[in-house]
Design an enzyme around this catalytic site. Structure first.
Site, PDB file in Angstrom:
ATOM      1  N   THR A 129      70.040  66.205  27.716  1.00  0.00           N
ATOM      2  CA  THR A 129      68.659  66.476  28.130  1.00  0.00           C
ATOM      3  C   THR A 129      68.677  67.663  29.085  1.00  0.00           C
ATOM      4  OG1 THR A 129      68.107  64.168  27.872  1.00  0.00           O
ATOM      5  CG2 THR A 129      66.642  65.468  29.268  1.00  0.00           C
ATOM      6  N   LEU A 161      68.121  57.612  22.615  1.00  0.00           N
ATOM      7  CA  LEU A 161      68.633  56.229  22.633  1.00  0.00           C
ATOM      8  C   LEU A 161      68.368  55.539  23.960  1.00  0.00           C
ATOM      9  CD1 LEU A 161      71.492  55.945  24.391  1.00  0.00           C
ATOM     10  CD2 LEU A 161      72.431  57.043  22.399  1.00  0.00           C
ATOM     11  N   ASN A 219      60.018  61.117  27.707  1.00  0.00           N
ATOM     12  CA  ASN A 219      60.352  60.343  28.899  1.00  0.00           C
ATOM     13  C   ASN A 219      59.220  60.363  29.925  1.00  0.00           C
ATOM     14  OD1 ASN A 219      62.717  59.320  27.983  1.00  0.00           O
ATOM     15  ND2 ASN A 219      64.059  60.672  29.152  1.00  0.00           N
ATOM     16  N   ALA A 263      54.157  45.344  33.994  1.00  0.00           N
ATOM     17  CA  ALA A 263      54.120  45.674  35.415  1.00  0.00           C
ATOM     18  C   ALA A 263      55.260  44.961  36.125  1.00  0.00           C
ATOM     19  CB  ALA A 263      52.784  45.237  35.999  1.00  0.00           C
ATOM     20  N   CYS A 271      68.001  58.012  33.387  1.00  0.00           N
ATOM     21  CA  CYS A 271      67.179  58.974  32.639  1.00  0.00           C
ATOM     22  C   CYS A 271      65.782  59.189  33.205  1.00  0.00           C
ATOM     23  CB  CYS A 271      67.080  58.539  31.185  1.00  0.00           C
ATOM     24  SG  CYS A 271      68.665  58.655  30.350  1.00  0.00           S
ATOM     25  N   LYS A 274      65.284  60.871  36.858  1.00  0.00           N
ATOM     26  CA  LYS A 274      65.772  62.247  37.012  1.00  0.00           C
ATOM     27  C   LYS A 274      65.120  63.178  35.998  1.00  0.00           C
ATOM     28  CE  LYS A 274      69.536  62.702  33.816  1.00  0.00           C
ATOM     29  NZ  LYS A 274      69.365  63.619  32.723  1.00  0.00           N
TER      30      LYS A 274
HETATM   31  C1  UDX Z   1      65.025  55.718  28.515  1.00  0.00           C
HETATM   32  C2  UDX Z   1      64.194  55.999  27.257  1.00  0.00           C
HETATM   33  O1  UDX Z   1      63.592  54.796  26.790  1.00  0.00           O
HETATM   34  C3  UDX Z   1      65.072  56.594  26.169  1.00  0.00           C
HETATM   35  O2  UDX Z   1      64.298  56.909  25.033  1.00  0.00           O
HETATM   36  C4  UDX Z   1      65.727  57.838  26.730  1.00  0.00           C
HETATM   37  O3  UDX Z   1      66.593  58.391  25.783  1.00  0.00           O
HETATM   38  C5  UDX Z   1      66.510  57.525  28.005  1.00  0.00           C
HETATM   39  O4  UDX Z   1      65.653  56.902  28.949  1.00  0.00           O
HETATM   40  P1  UDX Z   1      66.730  53.791  29.260  1.00  0.00           P
HETATM   41  O5  UDX Z   1      66.964  54.557  30.519  1.00  0.00           O
HETATM   42  O6  UDX Z   1      67.894  53.190  28.542  1.00  0.00           O
HETATM   43  O7  UDX Z   1      65.981  54.709  28.175  1.00  0.00           O
HETATM   44  O8  UDX Z   1      65.742  52.602  29.679  1.00  0.00           O
HETATM   45  P2  UDX Z   1      64.360  51.998  29.173  1.00  0.00           P
HETATM   46  O9  UDX Z   1      64.598  50.863  28.279  1.00  0.00           O
HETATM   47  O10 UDX Z   1      63.452  53.069  28.712  1.00  0.00           O
HETATM   48  O11 UDX Z   1      63.820  51.412  30.552  1.00  0.00           O
HETATM   49  C6  UDX Z   1      63.617  52.274  31.676  1.00  0.00           C
HETATM   50  C7  UDX Z   1      63.190  51.536  32.901  1.00  0.00           C
HETATM   51  O12 UDX Z   1      61.832  51.168  32.790  1.00  0.00           O
HETATM   52  C8  UDX Z   1      63.944  50.253  33.210  1.00  0.00           C
HETATM   53  O13 UDX Z   1      64.244  50.246  34.603  1.00  0.00           O
HETATM   54  C9  UDX Z   1      62.960  49.166  32.849  1.00  0.00           C
HETATM   55  O14 UDX Z   1      63.176  48.002  33.608  1.00  0.00           O
HETATM   56  C10 UDX Z   1      61.654  49.823  33.169  1.00  0.00           C
HETATM   57  N1  UDX Z   1      60.492  49.298  32.432  1.00  0.00           N
HETATM   58  C11 UDX Z   1      60.438  49.400  31.070  1.00  0.00           C
HETATM   59  C12 UDX Z   1      59.420  48.730  33.112  1.00  0.00           C
HETATM   60  O15 UDX Z   1      59.437  48.647  34.344  1.00  0.00           O
HETATM   61  N2  UDX Z   1      58.350  48.277  32.404  1.00  0.00           N
HETATM   62  C13 UDX Z   1      58.273  48.371  31.052  1.00  0.00           C
HETATM   63  O16 UDX Z   1      57.271  47.946  30.468  1.00  0.00           O
HETATM   64  C14 UDX Z   1      59.356  48.936  30.357  1.00  0.00           C
END
Ligand code: UDX
Length: 445
Positions: A129, A161, A219, A263, A271, A274
């Site tokens: 990224t 991913l 993102n 919530a 990811c 940052k």
């Molecule tokens: C994310 C993106 O989803 C992915 O497409 C990208 O490539 C990398 O960043 P990831 O960091 O693995 O992936 O986590 P993700 O499943 O997206 O969750 C991110 C954060 O959001 C977590 O801390 C999760 O607890 C939080 N979250 C997610 C919430 O607080 N509420 C939600 O409804 C969904």
């Protein structure tokens, strides 16, 4: 002849990509500068917790019984240059110390190391990224350093991913996005992704800048959706309304949808935080900072949830943390991961500890990582151990085993039956029926 693929950088993204490319039938050589990582992966082990990845490695890494032998790892860049028709760059781009911008030094170093060895036509494909504009800069650098000149071509192919679903997301992506400058580059990438594209996965061909921006935009959208519902949670707290019911009611509108509308304590990880910051920094450089000022608010709303959780916990401890025991369930930034980078759970645990409480943390997978990062916190062997003698229990990462906890069993070991649900997944009725004071973010008390 089948394409030979290399993957440069074998962290989360690279190790998964390498194993999945072997699964798709290619000969793959993974490269890492760190010989320990190379040895671990060669032994068929993954240095992090990622469901399904180890099985995939063992199925393909040469030397394992019954393996296809299509996957190997090395720390020789000469070997990588010699081997590959297509080189994927999968190194990370962390936030720079003290700044919002992304640290491009690993990407730059990867291109600088590889390019001087490229003596035949090749395609280098960036997956990291990066700030928009990087691909154009790197393409020029690649051509200037490579002995084959312009025939060492660049493409940009962002990766979407999710941790915890890395293998599934790589083999069955929602879409493939490729930023290219030639038909040859597009044709090579169509060959690499022939299997998923053949199954109907959309293949979006763009220029470099658009491909880079798709990732930043995706993102940012996800982070905004989470902060939107968390902003509603703040309003619910003031108005005495229930954000869980609100979110559910919103989710039936197909234009809104229910995903990423939970919530709670908000987002963390390596990811989203940052990436939105790097995006703001880059927009500033481009003179488009006004377009992204809302992301600053998205970031603030997210960080405020952590402070609010600390406040709620203090309230439950009778107004101060001194001499109080606090159990923290969860250390990973989300369930099914041992990743603690920018973990909301550990951030809250650390703040409470600093304010004088005795904090005991338990997480099913992230204990080792958490210990290294926060050696000052106490760590328990189970949820029950963490909760023993606690004045308040904080549920901060929604692992399945926490969702299934028995309020009676936990109630038998705590000093006081008080629980704060930071992820809004426990059943308030069941906990209250067992005599617990149940509180959550964005819900009436
Ligand atoms: C994310 C993106 O989803 C992915 O497409 C990208 O490539 C990398 O960043 P990831 O960091 O693995 O992936 O986590 P993700 O499943 O997206 O969750 C991110 C954060 O959001 C977590 O801390 C999760 O607890 C939080 N979250 C997610 C919430 O607080 N509420 C939600 O409804 C969904």
């Amino acid at each position: 002849m089948t394409l030979r693929i290399t993957v440069i950088g074998t962290g989360y993204l690279g190790a998964t990509h390498a194993a999945c490319m072997a699964e798709l039938g290619f000969e793959v050589l993974g490269y890492d500068i760190d010989p320990d990582k190379v040895a671990t992966l060669t032994a068929g082990r993954v240095p992090m917790y990622e469901p399904g990845l180890e099985e995939l490695l063992v199925r393909h890494v040469a030397g394992h019984e019954g393996s296809t032998g299509r996957l190997r790892f090395t720390s020789s860049v000469e070997e990588v240059a010699e081997f590959g028709d297509v080189h994927f760059v999968c190194v990370n781009t962390p936030q720079k110390g003290g700044e919002f911008a992304a640290d491009m030094s690993y990407v730059d170093a990867a291109v600088d190391a590889l390019a001087p060895h490229l003596t035949r036509p090749t395609l280098v494909v960036g997956k990291s990224t990066v700030p928009v504009g990087s691909a154009a800069r790197l393409a020029a650098r690649l051509a200037s350093l490579a002995p084959v000149g312009e025939r060492a071509e660049l493409a940009w192919n962002p990766e979407f991913l999710r941790e915890g679903f890395a293998v599934g997301d790589t083999l069955h992506p929602d879409r493939l996005v490729v930023g290219v400058r030639s038909e040859r580059a597009e044709a090579l990438l169509r060959e690499v992704y022939a299997t998923p594209v053949g199954r109907g996965v959309p293949f979006v061909v763009t220029d470099f800048a658009t491909a880079e921006l798709v990732k930043a935009a995706a993102n940012s959208f996800l982070a905004t959706k989470i902060s939107f519902i968390n902003a509603m949670a703040e309003v619910c707290e003031s108005a005495g309304a229930d954000v869980v019911q609100l979110s559910r009611a919103l989710s039936y509108d197909e234009r809104i949808g229910g995903k990423f509308l939970n919530a709670g304590l908000g987002f963390g990880g390596g990811c989203l935080p940052k990436d939105i910051r790097a995006f703001m920094a880059r927009a500033g450089e481009l003179g488009a900072d006004q377009a992204l000022t809302f992301l600053r608010e998205v970031d603030s709303i997210n960080m405020r949830r952590r402070s609010r959780m600390v406040e709620l916990a203090r309230e439950q401890c009778g107004g101060g943390f001194l001499g109080r025991r606090v159990a923290v369930l969860g250390a990973a930034f989300k369930p099914n991961s041992d990743d603690i980078r920018d973990s909301p759970a550990l951030n809250v645990a650390g703040q409470i500890q600093l304010q004088g409480a005795q904090v005991a943390v338990y997480d099913p997978k992230a204990m080792d990582n958490a210990r290294k990062m926060f050696p000052g916190l106490a760590y328990a062997e189970s949820a029950l151990e963490a909760a023993r003698g606690a004045h308040v229990v904080l549920h901060l990462t929604e692992w399945q085993e926490f969702r299934e906890m028995d309020p009676e069993a936990l109630g038998a070991v705590v000093a006081e039956r008080r629980i704060l649900d930071g992820r809004n997944v426990l059943d308030p009725v069941a906990w209250r029926a067992a005599g617990w004071t149940y509180r959550a973010l964005g819900r009436p008390s």
